[in-house]
Design a protein around this motif. Structure first.
Motif, PDB file in Angstrom:
ATOM      1  N   VAL A 146       0.836  -1.205   0.000  1.00 56.51           N
ATOM      2  CA  VAL A 146       0.000   0.000   0.000  1.00 56.51           C
ATOM      3  C   VAL A 146       0.870   1.255   0.000  1.00 56.51           C
ATOM      4  O   VAL A 146       0.592   2.225  -0.715  1.00 56.51           O
ATOM      5  N   ALA A 147       1.948   1.226   0.786  1.00 52.84           N
ATOM      6  CA  ALA A 147       2.835   2.387   0.865  1.00 52.84           C
ATOM      7  C   ALA A 147       3.431   2.719  -0.501  1.00 52.84           C
ATOM      8  O   ALA A 147       3.571   3.901  -0.863  1.00 52.84           O
ATOM      9  N   ARG A 148       3.800   1.696  -1.268  1.00 61.90           N
ATOM     10  CA  ARG A 148       4.343   1.933  -2.612  1.00 61.90           C
ATOM     11  C   ARG A 148       3.311   2.640  -3.496  1.00 61.90           C
ATOM     12  O   ARG A 148       3.657   3.511  -4.298  1.00 61.90           O
ATOM     13  N   ALA A 149       2.047   2.253  -3.337  1.00 65.11           N
ATOM     14  CA  ALA A 149       0.997   2.830  -4.182  1.00 65.11           C
ATOM     15  C   ALA A 149       0.739   4.296  -3.870  1.00 65.11           C
ATOM     16  O   ALA A 149       0.270   5.036  -4.739  1.00 65.11           O
ATOM     17  N   ILE A 150       1.072   4.726  -2.641  1.00 64.89           N
ATOM     18  CA  ILE A 150       0.755   6.100  -2.248  1.00 64.89           C
ATOM     19  C   ILE A 150       2.008   6.951  -2.057  1.00 64.89           C
ATOM     20  O   ILE A 150       1.917   8.055  -1.521  1.00 64.89           O
ATOM     21  N   ILE A 151       3.180   6.448  -2.499  1.00 69.27           N
ATOM     22  CA  ILE A 151       4.405   7.227  -2.330  1.00 69.27           C
ATOM     23  C   ILE A 151       4.326   8.529  -3.122  1.00 69.27           C
ATOM     24  O   ILE A 151       4.967   9.519  -2.769  1.00 69.27           O
ATOM     25  N   GLU A 152       3.528   8.537  -4.164  1.00 60.20           N
ATOM     26  CA  GLU A 152       3.208   9.773  -4.866  1.00 60.20           C
ATOM     27  C   GLU A 152       1.697   9.990  -4.787  1.00 60.20           C
ATOM     28  O   GLU A 152       0.941   9.023  -4.709  1.00 60.20           O
ATOM     29  N   PRO A 153       1.234  11.225  -4.790  1.00 57.55           N
ATOM     30  CA  PRO A 153      -0.217  11.475  -4.724  1.00 57.55           C
ATOM     31  C   PRO A 153      -0.936  10.804  -5.882  1.00 57.55           C
ATOM     32  O   PRO A 153      -0.491  10.853  -7.031  1.00 57.55           O
ATOM     33  N   ARG A 154      -2.044  10.154  -5.581  1.00 62.78           N
ATOM     34  CA  ARG A 154      -2.843   9.455  -6.582  1.00 62.78           C
ATOM     35  C   ARG A 154      -4.280   9.934  -6.509  1.00 62.78           C
ATOM     36  O   ARG A 154      -4.808  10.223  -5.435  1.00 62.78           O
ATOM     37  N   ARG A 155      -4.932   9.991  -7.660  1.00 67.72           N
ATOM     38  CA  ARG A 155      -6.348  10.329  -7.675  1.00 67.72           C
ATOM     39  C   ARG A 155      -7.189   9.149  -7.234  1.00 67.72           C
ATOM     40  O   ARG A 155      -8.229   9.309  -6.592  1.00 67.72           O
ATOM     41  N   LEU A 156      -6.750   7.942  -7.608  1.00 68.66           N
ATOM     42  CA  LEU A 156      -7.542   6.731  -7.355  1.00 68.66           C
ATOM     43  C   LEU A 156      -6.599   5.581  -7.061  1.00 68.66           C
ATOM     44  O   LEU A 156      -5.606   5.381  -7.756  1.00 68.66           O
ATOM     45  N   ILE A 157      -6.924   4.816  -6.007  1.00 68.70           N
ATOM     46  CA  ILE A 157      -6.163   3.609  -5.688  1.00 68.70           C
ATOM     47  C   ILE A 157      -7.112   2.422  -5.697  1.00 68.70           C
ATOM     48  O   ILE A 157      -8.165   2.439  -5.040  1.00 68.70           O
ATOM     49  N   LEU A 158      -6.746   1.402  -6.448  1.00 67.15           N
ATOM     50  CA  LEU A 158      -7.473   0.138  -6.485  1.00 67.15           C
ATOM     51  C   LEU A 158      -6.756  -0.825  -5.548  1.00 67.15           C
ATOM     52  O   LEU A 158      -5.563  -1.094  -5.731  1.00 67.15           O
ATOM     53  N   ILE A 159      -7.453  -1.339  -4.546  1.00 67.96           N
ATOM     54  CA  ILE A 159      -6.815  -2.198  -3.536  1.00 67.96           C
ATOM     55  C   ILE A 159      -7.576  -3.521  -3.463  1.00 67.96           C
ATOM     56  O   ILE A 159      -8.775  -3.540  -3.201  1.00 67.96           O
ATOM     57  N   ASP A 160      -6.842  -4.611  -3.667  1.00 67.78           N
ATOM     58  CA  ASP A 160      -7.446  -5.938  -3.725  1.00 67.78           C
ATOM     59  C   ASP A 160      -7.118  -6.743  -2.466  1.00 67.78           C
ATOM     60  O   ASP A 160      -5.967  -7.127  -2.247  1.00 67.78           O
ATOM     61  N   GLU A 161      -8.116  -6.959  -1.622  1.00 68.76           N
ATOM     62  CA  GLU A 161      -8.023  -7.815  -0.437  1.00 68.76           C
ATOM     63  C   GLU A 161      -6.846  -7.454   0.480  1.00 68.76           C
ATOM     64  O   GLU A 161      -5.995  -8.297   0.776  1.00 68.76           O
ATOM     65  N   PRO A 162      -6.786  -6.232   1.004  1.00 65.84           N
ATOM     66  CA  PRO A 162      -5.624  -5.839   1.805  1.00 65.84           C
ATOM     67  C   PRO A 162      -5.527  -6.533   3.160  1.00 65.84           C
ATOM     68  O   PRO A 162      -4.446  -6.548   3.758  1.00 65.84           O
ATOM     69  N   THR A 163      -6.622  -7.114   3.674  1.00 64.86           N
ATOM     70  CA  THR A 163      -6.555  -7.744   5.001  1.00 64.86           C
ATOM     71  C   THR A 163      -6.562  -9.268   4.930  1.00 64.86           C
ATOM     72  O   THR A 163      -6.600  -9.929   5.969  1.00 64.86           O
ATOM     73  N   LYS A 164      -6.486  -9.825   3.729  1.00 60.91           N
ATOM     74  CA  LYS A 164      -6.561 -11.280   3.595  1.00 60.91           C
ATOM     75  C   LYS A 164      -5.410 -11.957   4.331  1.00 60.91           C
ATOM     76  O   LYS A 164      -4.240 -11.684   4.090  1.00 60.91           O
TER      77      LYS A 164
END
Length: 241
Positions: A146-164
């Protein structure tokens, strides 16, 4: 109602001989969390991968802001401000945590202020900064993903099963981090099987079955309607606390 940031209209996706998405209609309002629920095999992951251009829709339109992106390649979709956290996390286990983060910062050096914010969200990122990503626990790897996905500002993040497969304490940490993330200008489309977690963070919800959206609406309304939960998913929030 918030402006619609992402919309899918009549989206079909074929993978080899298999017709996975069969006319998906989905609206993702800007500035909140939309949760995509459904049983295993319903088409949730295929929906995210189709949005991201990893699989190509065979029919229908995917629109991001005012642009149809249905046939765009994944790098172009990413450049428009969409990030994807896959179920398998997608980290480079042979690289260090810092190297994983630097690779994700495609626009240049990591912004130190943003990195400080991320390490506040996910303390193990700072603790294991120089460690190999392969040595992290499952929960720590998910935080890194998740941290890699938000290291730069994003308009939209798609996250698949983060608590699995994560322990309850790690699930709480992940939930708290996503709640803070939603307070920024980032919109989240979240696939999640943990209904209690999903209901605590989601603003809107869509339920999939057999490659189609069978219900869409306000998350709180679904939380308060146990009969609808049972009808759509065969569960109730009470037994999944």
């Amino acid at each position: 109602m918030s402006d619609i940031l992402l919309s899918l209209s009549g989206v079909h996706t074929h993978i080899g001989p298999y017709h996975i998405l069969q006319g998906v209609d989905l609206l993702v309002p800007e500035g909140g969390v939309t949760v995509l629920l459904g049983r295993n095999g319903a088409g949730k992951t295929t929906t995210l991968r189709t949005i991201m251009g990893l699989w190509t829709a065979s029919r229908g339109d995917i629109r991001f802001e005012d642009q149809v992106i249905t046939k765009f390649a994944t790098p172009e979709i990413s450049r428009r401000g969409i990030a994807f956290v896959p179920e398998d996390m997608g980290i480079f286990t042979d690289l260090t945590v810092s190297e994983n983060m630097m690779l994700a910062a495609s626009n240049g050096p990591i912004d130190e202020k943003r990195l400080s914010w991320i390490t506040d969200l996910f303390p193990p990122i700072g603790t294991f900064w120089k460690s190999s990503a392969g040595t992290l626990s499952g929960g720590q790897k998910q935080m890194l993903s998740v941290a890699r996905a938000i290291i730069e500002p994003r308009r939209l993040i798609l996250i698949d099963e983060p608590t699995k497969g994560l322990a309850p304490a790690i699930i709480k940490s992940m939930t708290d981090a996503l709640k803070e993330l939603k307070e920024t200008d980032t919109t989240i489309l979240l696939v999640e099987q943990n209904f209690a977690m999903a209901s605590s963070i989601g603003d809107t919800v869509a339920v999939m079955d057999d490659g189609r959206i069978i219900h869409a609406g306000n998350m709180q309304e679904l939380v308060e309607d146990t009969a609808l939960q049972e009808k759509l998913m065969g569960l109730t929030l009470e037994v999944h606390q």
